[in-house]
Write an enzyme that holds these catalytic residues in place. Structure first.
Site, PDB file in Angstrom:
ATOM      1  N   HIS A  71       5.421   2.171   9.577  1.00 33.07           N
ATOM      2  CA  HIS A  71       5.638   1.878  11.176  1.00 33.07           C
ATOM      3  C   HIS A  71       6.231   3.522  11.935  1.00 33.07           C
ATOM      4  O   HIS A  71       7.709   2.876  12.148  1.00 33.07           O
ATOM      5  CB  HIS A  71       6.023  -0.026  11.541  1.00 33.07           C
TER       6      HIS A  71
ATOM      7  N   SER B 101       0.575  -1.643   0.136  1.00 27.33           N
ATOM      8  CA  SER B 101      -0.194   0.232  -0.105  1.00 27.33           C
ATOM      9  C   SER B 101       0.726   1.110  -0.062  1.00 27.33           C
ATOM     10  O   SER B 101       0.493   2.113  -0.742  1.00 27.33           O
ATOM     11  CB  SER B 101      -1.171  -0.274   0.969  1.00 27.33           C
ATOM     12  N   ALA B 102       1.920   0.751   1.264  1.00 27.11           N
ATOM     13  CA  ALA B 102       2.868   2.457   0.289  1.00 27.11           C
ATOM     14  C   ALA B 102       3.543   3.173  -1.014  1.00 27.11           C
ATOM     15  O   ALA B 102       3.417   4.340  -0.891  1.00 27.11           O
ATOM     16  CB  ALA B 102       4.592   2.212   1.685  1.00 27.11           C
TER      17      ALA B 102
END
Length: 288
Positions: free
Chosen positions: A152, A113-114
């Site tokens: 993260h 997704s990043a």
């Protein structure tokens, strides 16, 4: 008795709902679980694409490729609703967005997704550098690549400080996403269940997952030591308990976004990425 193969992702936020199942605190009825801990998101994405697991936690960007084979669990879609885990863009030096578009870009996988959000919201980069593991990504900033999409954030910032890696925050995917999506939640990852199990069994797994997730959220201090242990074994990451706890608390928010908002985020994400030719068309959001 049917055995469900579970591929749990070795990331604190995505891992915590599975720990009571791994530890036997919550036991399924009517089926067995075979749980494998998978070290990276890209490894998970590859395993679901090959249908090697019945349940796992792929990137939201993988769903168009697996939509015929997996259900999305409606109670297990990680959706960012603020900037806390909004995927900051970190760089090895101060730079403008135009410079970012010419830089070496580090992401942890081509189907994540990043990277998909980067293509949607920024688009260009000079060279793509794939580094699967979080700590290796950090070490690669300034050597193998110039720009990093940090999934993260809490863990990333902590690890960078510990390793003495200097970084500059150029922007964030969340800030750009909320402008194009009318403030819809930003999909990141999701728990999926194989359609080959049948809907009834998939729903039974959903129930036991929910019990495990709630147990973990009520008993975090019991769960965290196991989380730290699994992360150490799978990632080679010796993270402090405090950082793991902060990461889990951030992800608890993501995994408890109301279902109608989750659906809004997913529909917006797949519409925008299809319109730009980044992802295939999602025929139907097959949620259970």
């Amino acid at each position: 008795m049917v055995t469900i193969k579970v591929g749990a992702l070795a990331d604190s936020g995505d891992l915590y709902p599975f720990i009571p199942l791994i530890e036997g605190k919550i036991k399924p009825e009517g089926f067995n679980l075979e749980i494998e801990v998978i070290p990276t998101v890209q490894d998970v994405n590859e395993k679901v694409l090959k249908k090697e697991v019945d349940v796992s936690v792929p990137s939201a960007a993988m769903y168009p490729y697996i939509q015929d084979d997996y259900y999305i669990m409606s109670n297990a879609v990680a959706s960012a609703v603020d900037g806390i885990t909004g995927m900051p863009i970190l760089a090895s030096k101060e730079m403008s967005l135009d410079e970012v578009k010419k830089s070496r870009l580090i992401v942890h996988g081509p189907n994540t997704s990043a990277f998909t959000l980067y293509k949607l919201l920024i688009g260009k980069y000079g060279k793509l550098v794939i580094i699967k593991r979080v700590l290796d990504e950090i070490k690669g900033l300034g050597t193998e690549g110039d720009v990093l999409v940090a999934v993260h954030e809490i863990k990333m910032m902590y690890a960078m400080q510990k390793l003495g890696v200097k970084y500059y925050k150029i922007g964030s995917m969340w800030d750009m996403w909320k402008n194009v999506s009318n403030n819809a939640p930003m999909p990141m990852g999701m728990v999926v269940v194989s359609k080959e199990l049948g809907k009834d069994l998939a729903l039974k797994f959903k129930e036991v997952y929910e019990k495990s997730k709630k147990y973990a959220e009520k008993n975090l201090q019991e769960i965290i030591p196991k989380d730290v242990e699994i992360m150490r074994e799978a990632q080679g990451a010796n993270l402090d308990k405090e950082i793991v706890e902060k990461t889990i608390w951030a992800d608890i928010q993501e995994y408890n976004v109301p279902e109608n908002e989750v659906i809004k985020g997913l529909e917006t994400f797949y519409r925008l990425t299809e319109e730009k030719g980044i992802l295939p068309k999602v025929k139907k959001l097959d949620l259970i």
